[in-house]
Motif scaffolding. Structure first.
Motif, PDB file in Angstrom:
ATOM      1  N   THR A   1      -4.120   1.756  -2.921  1.00 23.63           N
ATOM      2  CA  THR A   1      -3.798   3.176  -2.759  1.00 23.63           C
ATOM      3  C   THR A   1      -5.089   3.987  -2.668  1.00 23.63           C
ATOM      4  O   THR A   1      -6.187   3.445  -2.780  1.00 23.63           O
ATOM      5  CB  THR A   1      -2.886   3.681  -3.901  1.00 23.63           C
ATOM      6  N   GLU A   2      -4.943   5.282  -2.438  1.00 23.84           N
ATOM      7  CA  GLU A   2      -6.087   6.201  -2.415  1.00 23.84           C
ATOM      8  C   GLU A   2      -5.843   7.288  -3.449  1.00 23.84           C
ATOM      9  O   GLU A   2      -4.694   7.656  -3.695  1.00 23.84           O
ATOM     10  CB  GLU A   2      -6.222   6.867  -1.036  1.00 23.84           C
TER      11      GLU A   2
ATOM     12  N   ASN B   1      -3.677  15.673   1.645  1.00 23.57           N
ATOM     13  CA  ASN B   1      -4.067  15.969   0.260  1.00 23.57           C
ATOM     14  C   ASN B   1      -2.931  15.655  -0.709  1.00 23.57           C
ATOM     15  O   ASN B   1      -2.706  16.339  -1.702  1.00 23.57           O
ATOM     16  CB  ASN B   1      -4.488  17.452   0.142  1.00 23.57           C
ATOM     17  N   ASP B   2      -2.162  14.584  -0.383  1.00 20.10           N
ATOM     18  CA  ASP B   2      -1.003  14.212  -1.213  1.00 20.10           C
ATOM     19  C   ASP B   2      -1.435  13.198  -2.263  1.00 20.10           C
ATOM     20  O   ASP B   2      -1.274  11.994  -2.094  1.00 20.10           O
ATOM     21  CB  ASP B   2       0.153  13.687  -0.352  1.00 20.10           C
ATOM     22  N   ILE B   3      -1.982  13.714  -3.351  1.00 25.22           N
ATOM     23  CA  ILE B   3      -2.607  12.894  -4.393  1.00 25.22           C
ATOM     24  C   ILE B   3      -1.625  11.900  -5.010  1.00 25.22           C
ATOM     25  O   ILE B   3      -0.416  12.118  -5.002  1.00 25.22           O
ATOM     26  CB  ILE B   3      -3.187  13.793  -5.513  1.00 25.22           C
ATOM     27  N   THR B   4      -2.196  10.817  -5.559  1.00 24.91           N
ATOM     28  CA  THR B   4      -1.348   9.798  -6.193  1.00 24.91           C
ATOM     29  C   THR B   4      -1.634   9.738  -7.692  1.00 24.91           C
ATOM     30  O   THR B   4      -2.711  10.135  -8.145  1.00 24.91           O
ATOM     31  CB  THR B   4      -1.651   8.403  -5.606  1.00 24.91           C
ATOM     32  N   ASP B   5      -0.665   9.211  -8.422  1.00 20.96           N
ATOM     33  CA  ASP B   5      -0.831   9.024  -9.860  1.00 20.96           C
ATOM     34  C   ASP B   5      -1.277   7.582 -10.099  1.00 20.96           C
ATOM     35  O   ASP B   5      -0.461   6.662 -10.154  1.00 20.96           O
ATOM     36  CB  ASP B   5       0.506   9.308 -10.568  1.00 20.96           C
ATOM     37  N   ILE B   6      -2.590   7.421 -10.220  1.00 17.62           N
ATOM     38  CA  ILE B   6      -3.163   6.073 -10.380  1.00 17.62           C
ATOM     39  C   ILE B   6      -2.584   5.381 -11.618  1.00 17.62           C
ATOM     40  O   ILE B   6      -2.342   4.175 -11.615  1.00 17.62           O
ATOM     41  CB  ILE B   6      -4.704   6.178 -10.529  1.00 17.62           C
ATOM     42  N   GLU B   7      -2.380   6.161 -12.681  1.00 17.24           N
ATOM     43  CA  GLU B   7      -1.892   5.541 -13.932  1.00 17.24           C
ATOM     44  C   GLU B   7      -0.523   4.911 -13.724  1.00 17.24           C
ATOM     45  O   GLU B   7      -0.249   3.803 -14.181  1.00 17.24           O
ATOM     46  CB  GLU B   7      -1.824   6.594 -15.042  1.00 17.24           C
TER      47      GLU B   7
ATOM     48  N   LEU C   1      -5.020  -3.710  -8.848  1.00 14.30           N
ATOM     49  CA  LEU C   1      -4.868  -2.444  -8.114  1.00 14.30           C
ATOM     50  C   LEU C   1      -6.222  -2.058  -7.518  1.00 14.30           C
ATOM     51  O   LEU C   1      -7.214  -1.899  -8.244  1.00 14.30           O
ATOM     52  CB  LEU C   1      -4.385  -1.338  -9.053  1.00 14.30           C
ATOM     53  N   VAL C   2      -6.251  -1.895  -6.193  1.00 12.87           N
ATOM     54  CA  VAL C   2      -7.465  -1.487  -5.480  1.00 12.87           C
ATOM     55  C   VAL C   2      -7.296  -0.021  -5.085  1.00 12.87           C
ATOM     56  O   VAL C   2      -6.286   0.347  -4.470  1.00 12.87           O
ATOM     57  CB  VAL C   2      -7.664  -2.342  -4.208  1.00 12.87           C
ATOM     58  N   VAL C   3      -8.275   0.812  -5.436  1.00 14.05           N
ATOM     59  CA  VAL C   3      -8.152   2.246  -5.156  1.00 14.05           C
ATOM     60  C   VAL C   3      -9.329   2.711  -4.294  1.00 14.05           C
ATOM     61  O   VAL C   3     -10.492   2.505  -4.651  1.00 14.05           O
ATOM     62  CB  VAL C   3      -8.109   3.059  -6.471  1.00 14.05           C
ATOM     63  N   ASP C   4      -9.006   3.356  -3.188  1.00 11.40           N
ATOM     64  CA  ASP C   4     -10.027   3.986  -2.348  1.00 11.40           C
ATOM     65  C   ASP C   4     -10.273   5.388  -2.911  1.00 11.40           C
ATOM     66  O   ASP C   4      -9.391   6.250  -2.888  1.00 11.40           O
ATOM     67  CB  ASP C   4      -9.515   4.041  -0.897  1.00 11.40           C
ATOM     68  N   ASN C   5     -11.491   5.585  -3.423  1.00  7.73           N
ATOM     69  CA  ASN C   5     -11.816   6.865  -4.085  1.00  7.73           C
ATOM     70  C   ASN C   5     -12.779   7.702  -3.242  1.00  7.73           C
ATOM     71  O   ASN C   5     -13.539   8.513  -3.766  1.00  7.73           O
ATOM     72  CB  ASN C   5     -12.426   6.565  -5.469  1.00  7.73           C
ATOM     73  N   THR C   6     -12.737   7.494  -1.922  1.00 10.26           N
ATOM     74  CA  THR C   6     -13.675   8.159  -1.008  1.00 10.26           C
ATOM     75  C   THR C   6     -13.626   9.682  -1.123  1.00 10.26           C
ATOM     76  O   THR C   6     -14.658  10.344  -1.209  1.00 10.26           O
ATOM     77  CB  THR C   6     -13.331   7.757   0.450  1.00 10.26           C
TER      78      THR C   6
ATOM     79  N   SER D   1       0.843  -1.190   0.000  1.00  7.38           N
ATOM     80  CA  SER D   1       0.000   0.000   0.000  1.00  7.38           C
ATOM     81  C   SER D   1       0.879   1.240   0.000  1.00  7.38           C
ATOM     82  O   SER D   1       2.001   1.210   0.512  1.00  7.38           O
ATOM     83  CB  SER D   1      -0.876   0.001   1.262  1.00  7.38           C
ATOM     84  N   THR D   2       0.365   2.323  -0.542  1.00  2.25           N
ATOM     85  CA  THR D   2       1.035   3.600  -0.341  1.00  2.25           C
ATOM     86  C   THR D   2       0.897   3.966   1.143  1.00  2.25           C
ATOM     87  O   THR D   2      -0.055   3.554   1.810  1.00  2.25           O
ATOM     88  CB  THR D   2       0.429   4.703  -1.235  1.00  2.25           C
TER      89      THR D   2
END
Ligand code: PLP
Length: 454
Positions: free
Chosen positions: A174-175, A182-188, A201-206, A126-127
């Motif tokens: 990741t989220e 607010n440290d965004i991630t680069d899903i791509e 890849l599981v992403v929490d998009n809450t 996980s990140t």
């Protein structure tokens, strides 16, 4: 001019059926309508709350078909409830997934996915800056089941990812917009690494919601939500959602997810055979992990969730407009040491914020006030419009000091590494008048400056 009798008959005889297939319609249309089903009995226009634990079968044969999953209709509310089904159809449409499962909370959604895909001896990555409660599930519950986790501290560093991936690694998590930083991630970028190793890849998009970003379009395989937050929107009902992206190739996983891909008895097909690659995951999670752990959503909470989702875009517009205005204002204020909001121009993540989020990185972010822990105390205790609360994504504005709340149980070293400093405040900006919110922050900051200095 007079009309012919024929024309009149023609006009009045044509009654078209309401639409129930919303593919290809706009986001705002789908947030209102997707998931709806014909309510044949009474013509209800608002989704009814189906308070029924179980559902009557038409016949002996239908009972048998439902239990053998030949017929996907209602059976028992632990797996499927008609009110929850509307929310499931809606989120699948908004996220661009092939199916979804609603559960009792975001925690239940995450736990069900982990429980469904991992077993003793497995490993996942996980990140590091994800929601503190999720870290607790990973470090405590999963560890007790013999499942280990490693954290990537800099998701930009491919070598760090590669050094952690091993044969037992079966999931990456990741989220989109972690809080409080607010440290965004680069899903791509993360999806490319996961798929290079054939790992979902599981992403929490809450925090972002599908209104700001749809992770499946950027390579995510499974999306989870604490629908308790922005999706339901009004802080009134816990809910969680699991969305199947439908694109992960389960057929090429060589028995690593055997319960999903392989037959468990000679008489019944595997989930993969029954539902096909595109829909196997959602069905599998519903019938196994969710069924076995039992985190069913109540019909009432499913109703609140589906009602909330109907106005998602309107609320998110206001949440984000207010947040951008407040973050920009905070940067120049006495008593403020720093503002963590990726959407601000010139920051480390501003290019990524533009590219993936159109510069709109949600409405949960950090501000660090002067005076450390005592500065945070003064600030929080002076707020009058903002509520002193845990929770995020409410229509009301909320504030909390992570050091003494969400991250209180973390070691000082762990907190320092995550940037959770004593004076950090997490703000969840609501939809009130922005001038009133700024005035409230202004008077709280004035108290900080008066007592602790600028
Ligand atoms: C990003 C994120 N994921 C998951 C959760 C857990 O959701 P719930 O509180 O609905 O169990 C939360 C709760 O704060 C969250 O912020």
């Amino acid at each position: 001019m007079t009309e012919s009798a024929d024309a009149i008959v023609d006009n009045t005889s044509t009654v078209v059926e309401p639409n129930y297939d919303w593919d290809g319609f706009g986001f705002e249309t789908r947030q209102v309508h997707a998931g709806e089903r014909p309510q044949l009995d009474h013509g209800d226009r608002v989704v009814p709350i189906h308070i029924s634990n179980a559902f009557r079968f038409d016949s002996f044969q239908q009972t048998w078909d439902r239990f053998s999953l030949e017929d996907e209709g209602q059976l028992y509310s632990r797996h499927l409830n008609p009110t929850a089904e509307v929310a499931e159809g809606k989120i699948a449409s908004l996220e661009g997934g092939t199916g979804a499962v609603a559960v009792a909370s975001g925690t239940a959604a995450i736990s069900s996915v982990l429980f469904g895909l991992l077993e003793a001896g497995d490993h996942f990555i996980s990140t590091a800056s994800i929601y503190s409660g999720t870290q607790i599930i990973f470090n405590r519950a999963m560890k007790r089941l013999g499942i280990s986790v490693d954290y990537v501290w800099d998701w930009r560093d491919e070598d760090e990812w590669e050094s952690l991936i091993r044969p037992e690694t079966k999931l990456i998590f990741t989220e989109t917009i972690p809080n409080p930083k607010n440290d965004i991630t680069d899903i791509e970028a993360i999806a490319k690494i996961a798929h290079r190793h054939n790992i979902p890849l599981v992403v929490d998009n809450t925090v972002a919601t599908p209104y700001l970003i749809r992770p499946i379009e950027h390579g995510a395989d499974i999306v989870v939500h604490s629908a308790t937050k922005f999706l339901a929107g009004q802080g009134a009902g816990l809910a969680g959602l699991i969305v199947d992206g439908g694109r992960f190739d389960w057929t090429a996983t060589n028995g690593r997810y055997a319960l999903l891909t392989d037959r468990q008895s000679s008489t019944s097909p595997s989930f993969l055979e029954r539902s096909g690659n595109e829909r196997a995951f959602a069905e599998y999670i519903r019938q196994t992990a969710v069924n076995d752990i039992g985190p069913a959503i109540s019909a009432f909470n499913a109703f609140l969730l589906q009602q909330g989702m109907e106005t998602l875009s309107l609320r998110m517009e206001r949440h984000v407009d207010n947040s951008v205005a407040i973050a920009q204002w905070l940067v120049d204020q006495a008593g403020v040491e720093s503002v963590d909001f990726a959407g601000l121009p010139g920051g480390r993540d501003s290019d990524l914020a533009q590219r993936l989020y159109g510069g709109r990185t949600g409405s949960v972010f950090g501000v660090t006030v002067t005076g450390g822990l005592e500065g945070a105390r003064t600030f929080i205790d002076h707020l009058r419009v903002f509520s002193r609360m845990t929770n995020i994504g409410d229509v009301r504005s909320l504030a909390i000091n992570p050091r003494t709340s969400t991250h209180n149980g973390f070691s000082p070293e762990h907190r320092a590494r995550l940037g959770i400093h004593d004076g950090l405040i997490r703000l969840s900006i609501g939809i009130e008048s922005v001038a009133d919110l700024i005035a409230d922050l202004d008077q709280a900051l004035a108290a900080v400056v008066r007592i602790h200095g600028a």
